[in-house]
Design a protein around this motif. Structure first.
Motif, PDB file in Angstrom:
ATOM      1  N   ASN A  99      46.774  42.994  56.533  1.00 48.38           N
ATOM      2  CA  ASN A  99      45.758  42.278  55.765  1.00 48.38           C
ATOM      3  C   ASN A  99      44.532  43.141  55.475  1.00 48.38           C
ATOM      4  OD1 ASN A  99      47.030  40.076  57.848  1.00 48.38           O
ATOM      5  ND2 ASN A  99      46.795  39.278  55.776  1.00 48.38           N
ATOM      6  N   SER A 129      46.738  43.769  47.790  1.00 45.71           N
ATOM      7  CA  SER A 129      46.028  42.631  48.374  1.00 45.71           C
ATOM      8  C   SER A 129      45.468  42.950  49.756  1.00 45.71           C
ATOM      9  CB  SER A 129      46.958  41.427  48.443  1.00 45.71           C
ATOM     10  OG  SER A 129      48.046  41.753  49.262  1.00 45.71           O
ATOM     11  N   THR A 157      39.024  38.374  50.566  1.00 44.61           N
ATOM     12  CA  THR A 157      40.403  38.454  50.053  1.00 44.61           C
ATOM     13  C   THR A 157      40.961  37.058  49.816  1.00 44.61           C
ATOM     14  OG1 THR A 157      40.577  39.903  51.963  1.00 44.61           O
ATOM     15  CG2 THR A 157      42.356  40.003  50.368  1.00 44.61           C
ATOM     16  N   ARG A 207      42.226  35.552  46.332  1.00 44.03           N
ATOM     17  CA  ARG A 207      43.559  34.984  46.171  1.00 44.03           C
ATOM     18  C   ARG A 207      43.465  33.634  45.444  1.00 44.03           C
ATOM     19  NH1 ARG A 207      47.297  31.515  48.878  1.00 44.03           N
ATOM     20  NH2 ARG A 207      45.560  30.617  50.013  1.00 44.03           N
ATOM     21  N   ARG A 228      42.634  34.086  41.858  1.00 48.44           N
ATOM     22  CA  ARG A 228      43.792  34.492  41.064  1.00 48.44           C
ATOM     23  C   ARG A 228      44.632  33.289  40.685  1.00 48.44           C
ATOM     24  NH1 ARG A 228      44.469  38.691  44.396  1.00 48.44           N
ATOM     25  NH2 ARG A 228      46.035  37.608  45.621  1.00 48.44           N
TER      26      ARG A 228
END
Ligand code: ATP
Ligand code: MG
Length: 484
Positions: free
Chosen positions: A51, A77, A125, A129, A132
């Motif tokens: 991650n 990512s 992050t 996400r 997106r």
């Protein structure tokens, strides 16, 4: 999805290693992997889902071997943090920009600093996400032509011009008409159909033709997830709600408030989760994992299954009350073989789609190809046809037609089916030739259907046994000769 966050620390500096191991403990939901050099880091990046990567500046390795640079390209990512000495500020900042890292740390730093920056980076992050997902939905919601009946020659224009239902068969026309009615209501919809028949596409079509079209639609595949994970995806969880929950997670039911949630493979949910889902459908209540607060959300549920839920109910494997709740409207998409009229329009649609994608000019498919496609049973349904066409477009000559030689082996060799009409029209120049050919075809087919039991066939066709034997001889019919 696991809620443990995996952090990779690449450093040969014992102070960095110490600060990181103090800051990122397992109790707080971190799994930390230490690597002394880039080579080790690159290997681990390929092996496991990381991650976040925290890296010392690597001045001595080439770009190709630089874990931070590579992680930007190959693991987009994964969040990045870079650490360097104040002396190396210029080089460090250049690398920081170059790798689009989230933050930099100047050595020496303490555990608390690492903890804060890592947490922020991970929150960032997660937000990215969600963003997106939302912007994808937004982009799609601008296209309300998804139900269009006919590709109509031109498929240019529009934002997601290829996201639409293409069909020509009466059965699909009927189904789409019903889906349009369902779309205008607020009722749950259950879509059933074999794999690749277009369940997800239909779900999107319904959402984008519903009053909820300007709110998000979120999809969740319910297959293969443990209850906790599914719960956290749909209902969310709170930070500290359970070991590993380092940040609040907004579940899809809340994220899609005002919109639609698509539950794919809904037949796969456990009996316990069936209860939780039923409660949500009845009350609209959302309780994130680890929270006592009851929140509310107004979402429309569209679910899909490739198994018959009714059968599962009969077998006692799916709750009847939940089934009735999900099945406000029940839409069953027929397999592609049951609607051969759709094959030509779908084929042309996919030819234009993939020719556009790869920037080739392909005029279409020849009638031989179409005939073969119509003969083939397509166990993978529309998805299989789509992949086949995609492949053919890639191998076809620029500016030409897709011909038989471009078809994959299994489709080229699909036996011609008895479609009536033209396929039945006997060959031959004179009437006598045609009649004989017809007679031969009928005999061959009847014989093969009755496993060459000549008495049965003779009786069925009103011939004597000897009469039949003579005809067999005259036409040179043989068992297993494949006349049909
Ligand atoms: N009527 C149609 N018109 C245009 N494209 C279609 C149609 N039906 C299916 N497709 C395309 O076929 C592919 C498979 O469709 P989709 O993913 O919706 O199937 P599915 O039923 O959800 O499959 P699975 O059960 O395997 O998840 C997608 O690329 C979709 O766009
Ligand atoms: Mg699907």
């Amino acid at each position: 999805m696991s809620n443990i966050q995996t952090i990779l620390v690449k450093s040969d500096d014992s102070e960095v290693v110490q600060a990181a191991s103090q800051a990122l403990s397992e109790v707080e939901g971190f799994r930390v992997i230490f690597c002394e050099n880039d080579q080790c880091a690159l290997r681990r990046l390929d092996e496991i889902d990381v991650n976040l990567i925290l890296c010392d500046l690597s001045s001595s390795v080439s770009e190709k071997e630089n874990a931070l640079i590579r992680s930007r390209l190959a693991h987009a990512s994964c969040a990045r943090i870079i650490a360097f000495e104040r002396d190396a500020m210029d080089e460090g900042l250049a690398m920081f920009e170059r790798t689009a890292s989230f933050m930099y740390l100047i050595k020496p730093f303490d555990a608390e600093q690492v903890r804060i920056v890592v947490k922020r980076a991970l929150e960032h992050t997660e937000l990215a996400r969600r963003h997106r997902i939302l912007s994808r939905e937004l982009k799609l919601s601008l296209d309300d032509d998804i139900f269009e009946r006919d590709p109509g020659g031109s498929v240019s224009g529009g934002i997601s011009q290829f996201e639409r239902m293409v069909y020509a068969s009466p059965r699909m026309a009927e189904l789409v008409a019903e889906a349009k009615i369902a779309a205008r209501t607020n009722m749950p919809v259950l879509i059933q159909g074999a794999t690749g028949t277009g369940k997800e596409l239909l779900a999107r079509a319904i959402h984008f033709n519903s009053p909820r079209m300007n709110s998000p639609m979120h999809s969740q595949n319910c297959g293969g997830l443990a209850d906790d994970a599914l719960h956290s995806e749909l209902f969310g969880h709170v930070r500290g709600g359970f070991p590993g929950a380092i940040a609040d997670r907004l579940g899809l039911f809340r994220a899609a408030d005002g919109g639609t949630v698509f539950l794919d493979e809904v037949s796969e949910i456990s009996p316990q989760f069936q209860v939780a889902l039923l409660r949500f459908l009845q009350e609209g209540e959302v309780k994130p994992l680890g929270s006592d607060k009851v929140l509310h959300s107004d979402v429309r549920i569209i679910s899909a299954s490739n198994k018959s839920l009714e059968k599962l109910v009969e077998q006692g494997r799916f709750r009847r009350d939940l089934y009735y709740r999900l099945r406000g409207f029940l839409l069953e998409i027929p397999p592609l073989t049951d609607r051969p009229e759709d094959i030509p329009v779908l084929t042309q649609f996919f030819v234009e789609k993939y020719a556009g994608v790869v920037g080739r000019r392909v005029l279409g498919v020849t009638s031989d190809v179409l005939k073969q496609l119509e003969n083939y049973p397509f166990p993978g349904n529309v998805r299989e046809l789509e992949t086949e066409v995609q492949r053919m477009v890639a191998v076809a000559e620029q500016g030409g037609y897709i011909a038989l030689r471009h078809l994959s082996e299994k489709i080229r060799q699909a036996p011609a089916a008895d479609k009536g009409g033209e396929a039945w029209f006997p060959q031959g120049a004179t009437l006598k030739d045609k009649v004989e050919n017809l007679e031969k075809t009928i005999l061959a087919r009847e014989l093969s259907e009755h496993h060459w039991n000549q008495s049965r066939v003779a009786e069925k066709l009103g011939l004597s046994r000897v009469g039949l034997a003579n005809k067999i001889k005259r036409y040179g019919l043989r068992r297993d000769a494949g006349h049909v």
